[in-house]
Design an enzyme around this catalytic site. Structure first.
Site, short mmCIF file in Angstrom:
data_model
loop_
_atom_site.label_atom_id
_atom_site.label_comp_id
_atom_site.label_asym_id
_atom_site.label_seq_id
_atom_site.Cartn_x
_atom_site.Cartn_y
_atom_site.Cartn_z
N GLU A 162 0.82 -1.22 0.00
CA GLU A 162 0.00 0.00 0.00
C GLU A 162 0.85 1.26 0.00
OE1 GLU A 162 -0.47 -2.62 1.92
OE2 GLU A 162 -2.58 -3.23 1.92
N LYS A 181 -17.52 -1.30 6.08
CA LYS A 181 -17.97 -2.37 5.19
C LYS A 181 -19.49 -2.37 5.00
CE LYS A 181 -17.29 -7.22 4.19
NZ LYS A 181 -16.50 -8.43 4.44
N MET A 217 24.00 9.28 2.43
CA MET A 217 23.88 10.57 3.09
C MET A 217 24.21 10.45 4.58
SD MET A 217 23.51 13.71 2.59
CE MET A 217 22.54 14.39 1.25
N PHE A 235 -11.37 -7.59 13.88
CA PHE A 235 -10.29 -8.03 13.01
C PHE A 235 -9.98 -6.95 11.97
CE2 PHE A 235 -8.88 -10.26 9.11
CZ PHE A 235 -7.63 -10.63 9.58
N GLN A 236 -8.73 -6.65 11.83
CA GLN A 236 -8.24 -5.61 10.91
C GLN A 236 -8.90 -4.26 11.15
OE1 GLN A 236 -8.22 -7.20 6.83
NE2 GLN A 236 -6.14 -7.93 7.20
#
Lengths: 589, 206
Positions: free
Chosen positions: A72, A184, A493, A134-135
């Protein structure tokens, strides 16, 4: 009397069934809304909470193209690259919980760099919110301080209007990321679909023209100045004011320095350009800032990488500041003449009030500084990263879109490509996100598809590994990306800071033991891999890469480990206190 | 906002700025309300702001979050329904030099949920705070205590055999004074509402 009533009932029943048929699910409303918004690409990754959207996508075959990214974060950077290259809003679609948290870095990046982006995140059903389902993740809470605004859609009837608002907020004023959280059950619920043509938000208005009185004052200050200097930031490019600025600077003979994000707003090939300013800016840009008597800041935000020690910065300058964001005005440096407005419109207002002028003495002084310490590098038969960037520039005649990662590669990419077009330089400036370049270049290439522009992704061997999974996505879509890896075997760097400021204690910056074989890695992802270890082969490598047109090419350049980015203003020092490269002019022959 | 320099107002004599400041550097320090000499102090003020926000989920969070996100001071917050139930009105008390206060105002105005931001500090306005104070007090000592609270026009809102609970309303200074006096007794609990404030004139009608 009974007949009309019976008729009425019949009509009502028919209407109901018809409405039922016209009702769309939240998932379909979502897709139709994106279509109505004119979205071209959705960078997404499916998951449980948004599976209904993917199901509808399968059924509907929407007008936008869904790009399945492999992480993502890569999706958010791809959306950023798309937005930076095209000026349009980038769109990201991810699931709840980890899908959402994986976008956090990209959202923060877009917030810092004012990139228009809308991130749609799945959410657990509304009745489970707060139950540690969940999630589940409090996405709105997590992203609150890194978004321009965010919405949690609780009612399917508000979905389309919320999408409209999200795109409006993301793209107007000072652009930024907007998060829309989609539970959802809202995606499953039904409502009639209607996408509003306009939207108005009471607490949100967008400024356009500047205050004419302030503009007049600015014009007066410009007329009075002996050593004026334009300090141009990314806001100039966002507003589409680059052309106007270039005309104005040339007409008034005022030299121009740009920030990292301002690169390309004014052609660096113009004699009036003094290049980039700040920590790794040119010697002559920083000297010009320290000696100017009028700094005209145009869509810039006085970042600490620009100002260094702020009390010592531009000590003789009165400051005009043109910016669209009121909160940017006098945030870091109090200014003499703020002009709140859209850069392009304010420059239009300013233009007729300013007479052509000459600043011969001032420009002569700048020329002296340019000769004192030009931007150059050592040519001693070793492979230097700067030479690679110069060769890329020569090969593309400065016409490519260059997407750099973060670190040394970013600074060399900024210093040695000589940008001449707005939106031809894309980088992660504010947040400094390693792993930005590869997915962002992918997004830029998609956005510019069919426009015959080369897209070059410049990376170090550290950053490129942070989103390397997107290489497969770029290959799958046949994008002819030119991916450069300046491999010095170190987190360059950090290594540079360790060498200069930490007595060469190279703590955990050596990457060679964990680096892959980049050529074989490229081939494993379906790309072409090339390796170059000798400066004599740079040209051949580039030509071989440009011969490939149907897939990405990875060019690994094994560059000198010890090469450093100069000039350098040490963190917290005054900007005229620069460390410059230690080599004699004959080294640069 | 205010152009006077701290050091001048504090010592009564113009301060010699640290050597090496250009006129522009001095201008910026004055405009920001920053100390003009190395050992001087910033020109810090307390500001009372009212903010009108949409009564939507997360709006209050965004305002509160802004203060921690940007490192602004937040001394007191009150929030309640405004005239229009679709809005909420906040009274905030914050401190900072002129540059920081200007930032607070601009950042607050920049929030999408914000409808109006008003700085009442230099305007003619009224401020009130409500405070509940519980003191342990035996029945025999009540009369003495009640005589004292009368001076503050505090109301008795509850009496138990062992305690008295007072309600006092007024400017913050009065509430502070009342609590100070109660500390001489067996003070057990204090609950303050935080300030609410309003302009005296019809300039900010909601």
């Amino acid at each position: 009397m009974s007949t009309p009533s019976a008729q009425l009932e019949t009509t009502a029943t028919t209407a109901d069934t018809e409405t039922d048929r016209q009702l769309a699910t939240g998932a379909e409303i979502f897709i139709r809304s994106l279509e109505a918004e004119g979205v071209e690409y959705v960078f997404g990754h499916p998951g449980g909470a948004i599976i209904s959207i993917y199901d509808e996508m399968h059924r509907i075959k929407p007008s936008f193209q869904h790009i399945l990214v492999r992480h993502e974060q890569g999706g958010t950077h791809a959306a950023e690259g798309y937005a930076k290259a095209t000026g349009k809003v980038g769109t990201v679609l991810v699931t709840s919980g980890p899908g959402a948290t994986n976008t956090v870095t990209g959202i923060a990046d877009a917030y810092m760099d004012s990139i228009p982006m809308v991130v749609f995140t799945g959410q657990v059903p509304t009745h489970l919110i707060g139950n540690d389902a969940f999630q589940e993740c409090d996405t709105i809470g997590v992203t609150r301080s890194i978004t321009k605004h965010s919405f949690l859609v609780r009612d399917v009837r508000e979905l389309a209007a919320t999408v409209k608002k999200a795109y409006h907020i993301a793209s107007t004023g000072r652009p930024g990321p907007v998060v829309v959280d989609l539970p959802k059950d809202v995606l499953a619920a039904r409502a009639p679909f209607h996408y509003p043509e306009t939207t108005s938000i009471r607490g949100y208005s967008v400024v356009g023209k500047g205050n004419q009185e302030q503009v007049r004052k600015a014009a007066q200050m410009i007329a009075e100045a002996h050593r004026p200097l334009f300090y141009v930031g990314g806001g100039t490019i966002i507003s589409g004011g680059s052309q106007k600025l270039t005309e104005l600077a040339r007409r008034t003979k005022i030299p121009v320095t740009t920030t990292l994000h301002g690169l390309g707003a004014f052609p660096e090939t113009d004699p009036l350009s003094v290049g980039m300013l700040g920590m790794h800016g040119t010697y002559f840009a920083n000297m010009a800032v320290q000696n100017t008597d009028l700094l005209i800041a145009v869509g810039a935000r006085f970042d600490d990488r620009v100002t260094g020690k702020i009390e010592a910065w531009a000590p003789h300058a009165r400051i005009i500041h043109i910016d669209i964001d009121p909160a940017c005005i006098s945030k870091n440096v109090p200014v003499d003449c703020p002009i709140l407005g859209d850069v392009a419109q304010v420059l239009d207002q300013l233009d007729p009030l300013i007479e052509p002028a000459e600043h011969d003495e001032w420009l002569a002084q700048i020329d002296v500084w340019k000769r004192e310490c030009p931007m150059d590098f050592r040519r001693d038969g070793k492979l230097r990263p700067q030479e690679v960037i110069r060769a890329l520039r020569d090969h593309t005649r400065g016409e490519a879109v260059v997407v750099t990662d973060v670190g040394q590669n970013q600074m060399w990419g900024a210093q040695f490509y000589s940008y001449v077009h707005p939106r031809s330089h894309i980088t992660s400036g504010g947040l400094g996100t390693m792993g930005f370049s590869l997915p962002a270049a992918m997004g830029a290439a998609l956005g510019l598809r069919g426009q015959n522009r080369d897209v070059i992704s410049i990376n170090g061997d550290g950053g490129v590994m942070m989103n390397i999974q997107e290489l497969g996505v770029a290959a799958a879509h046949g994008l002819p990306l030119k991916i450069v890896i300046l491999n010095n075997g170190y987190l360059g760097m950090v290594r540079q800071w360790q060498e200069l400021f930490h007595q060469e204690r190279y703590s955990h910056t050596h990457l060679e033991p964990t680096n892959p074989d980049f050529v074989r890695l490229a081939e494993a992802f379906g790309c072409v891999g090339l390796r170059c270890t000798d400066p004599a082969d740079i040209q051949d490598t580039i030509e071989a890469a440009w011969a490939v047109t149907d897939r990405p090419v990875v060019m690994e350049f094994r560059v000198v480990t010890e090469e450093k980015v100069f000039p350098m203003v040490p963190a917290g020092a005054a900007t005229d206190n620069m460390i410059t490269a230690q080599f004699s002019p004959e080294d640069c022959a | 906002m205010k152009a006077t320099s701290t050091t001048e107002t504090q010592t009564g004599a113009p301060t010699v700025p640290a050597p090496g400041f250009t006129p522009q550097q001095l201008f910026r320090k004055q405009a920001a309300g920053e100390a003009l000499s190395p050992n001087g102090e910033d020109n810090v003020h307390r500001h009372v702001l009212t903010v009108l926000i949409d009564n939507t989920i997360g709006a209050l969070n965004r305002v509160a979050n802004l203060f921690s996100q940007r490192g602004f001071n937040l001394e007191s917050v009150t929030v309640g329904e405004a005239k229009d139930p679709a809005h909420r009105r906040l009274t905030l008390v914050t401190t900072g030099n002129d540059r920081i206060i200007a930032q607070v105002l601009r950042q607050l105005s920049g929030l999408i949920d914000t409808i109006e931001v008003d700085d009442l500090t230099d305007e003619d306005h009224v401020e009130r705070e409500l405070c509940l104070v519980k003191v342990r007090c035996a029945a025999a000592d009540r009369a003495a205590l009640l005589a004292i609270v009368e001076v503050f026009r505090a109301n008795v809102v509850n009496i138990t055999p062992d305690s008295l609970t007072f309600e006092v309303t007024g400017p913050t200074a009065k509430v502070n004074a009342f609590i100070g006096v109660m500390k001489d007794y067996d003070l057990r609990e204090v609950a303050r509402s935080g300030r609410v404030a309003m302009r005296r004139r019809l300039a900010f009608e909601h």
